[in-house]
Design an enzyme around this catalytic site. Structure first.
Site, PDB file in Angstrom:
ATOM      1  N   PRO A   2       1.132  -0.764   0.369  1.00  0.00           N
ATOM      2  CA  PRO A   2       0.103  -0.490   0.130  1.00  0.00           C
ATOM      3  C   PRO A   2       0.892   1.198   0.168  1.00  0.00           C
ATOM      4  CG  PRO A   2      -0.671  -1.342   1.624  1.00  0.00           C
ATOM      5  CD  PRO A   2       0.457  -1.700   0.899  1.00  0.00           C
ATOM      6  N   GLU A   3       0.598   2.190  -0.459  1.00  0.00           N
ATOM      7  CA  GLU A   3       1.335   3.270  -0.927  1.00  0.00           C
ATOM      8  C   GLU A   3       0.696   4.350  -0.638  1.00  0.00           C
ATOM      9  OE1 GLU A   3       4.490   3.861  -1.755  1.00  0.00           O
ATOM     10  OE2 GLU A   3       4.707   1.928  -2.762  1.00  0.00           O
TER      11      GLU A   3
END
Ligand SMILES: [Zn+2]
Length: 269
Positions: A2-3
């Site tokens: 997840p960014e």
């Protein structure tokens, strides 16, 4: 992984369901995440969530007398499920709010669930974080100041979370393309014009990914920001050997700081 865009999409997805609600129960099925879930987390029932904030890739649930710090690690996701839904094998943590439950799934267990009564920005995990890329604080002038005297190449510079937080590999490559800057350029040699363009490009790239992820808000999972971005066609990322969408030159791939960098040698100087 997840960014920042995915974490922001998650924040926006859960915020309207949590703010003003009282935590009815806490279930820790597996305390061995990246750090052991502290006992204080288990005693959060009865507290009201005042705000759902984000700093870098950390989600912060403001509970009045402290903050619950959540991080999705390598593989984590948060979703809202109905009370009573059977947890899966990797569903390690629940925060129950009456009929809705905020559930953390984290197969690789690199995520975090922590509690702090300090101001969250003073917490050891957060206090060294760089400027928020989507904040007004980041502009050309600030970026120019930050880059002075740095001999680091601009691509790894952007990915250093102590400088600017949350600009992952995809977004660094894409932003540099949009700004027309060679990723191998020394950060300290960027002009004020370059820095102004680059700060705008970073915001544009992240906002585009957030918008793409926003389409999946229905299930509150927060789609992978990266996938969302790819649906909108990357300019250079993961396109080695393919034609630049602007000028037709073959996109090059190099390695910087052990990470792949993609760029167009014609469009980026
Ligand atoms: Zn090009």
């Amino acid at each position: 992984m997840p960014e920042l865009p995915e974490v922001e999409v998650t924040r926006r997805g859960i915020e309207p369901h949590l703010v003003g609600r009282t935590i009815a129960a806490v279930v820790v099925r597996e305390p061995r995440l990246r750090w052991r879930v502290p006992p204080a987390v288990g005693a959060l029932a009865g507290r009201k969530v005042r705000a759902v904030k984000r700093r870098g890739k950390y989600l912060l649930l403001d509970c009045g007398d402290g903050h619950l710090i959540l991080h999705l690690g390598m593989s984590g996701s948060l979703r809202l499920v109905a009370e009573g839904s059977t947890p899966g094998k990797h569903d390690h943590f629940d925060l129950a709010f009456g009929q809705q439950v905020l559930r953390l799934r984290d197969p690789r267990r690199f995520g975090a669930v922590l509690w702090t009564t300090q101001p969250p920005e003073a917490h050891q995990l957060l206090r060294h974080l760089g400027v928020e890329p989507l904040s007004r604080t980041l502009d050309g002038r600030l970026l120019h100041g930050l880059t002075r005297a740095s001999r680091v190449r601009i691509k790894p510079f952007l990915m250093d979370g102590r400088r600017v937080v949350g600009v992952g590999n995809i977004y660094a490559s894409e932003s540099l393309f949009l700004a027309g800057i060679d990723p191998r350029k020394q950060a300290g040699r960027l002009s004020t014009e370059h820095c102004a363009l680059l700060s705008k490009s970073i915001k544009h790239t992240l906002r585009t990914a957030i918008r793409a992820g926003g389409s999946s808000l229905r299930d509150f999972v927060g789609s992978d920001g990266a996938e969302g971005y790819f649906q909108r066609r990357a300019w250079v990322y993961d396109r080695a050997g393919e034609k630049c969408r602007r000028c037709g030159t073959a996109i090059r791939k190099i390695v910087q700081g052990q990470r792949a960098t993609y760029f167009c040698a014609t469009c980026q100087k």
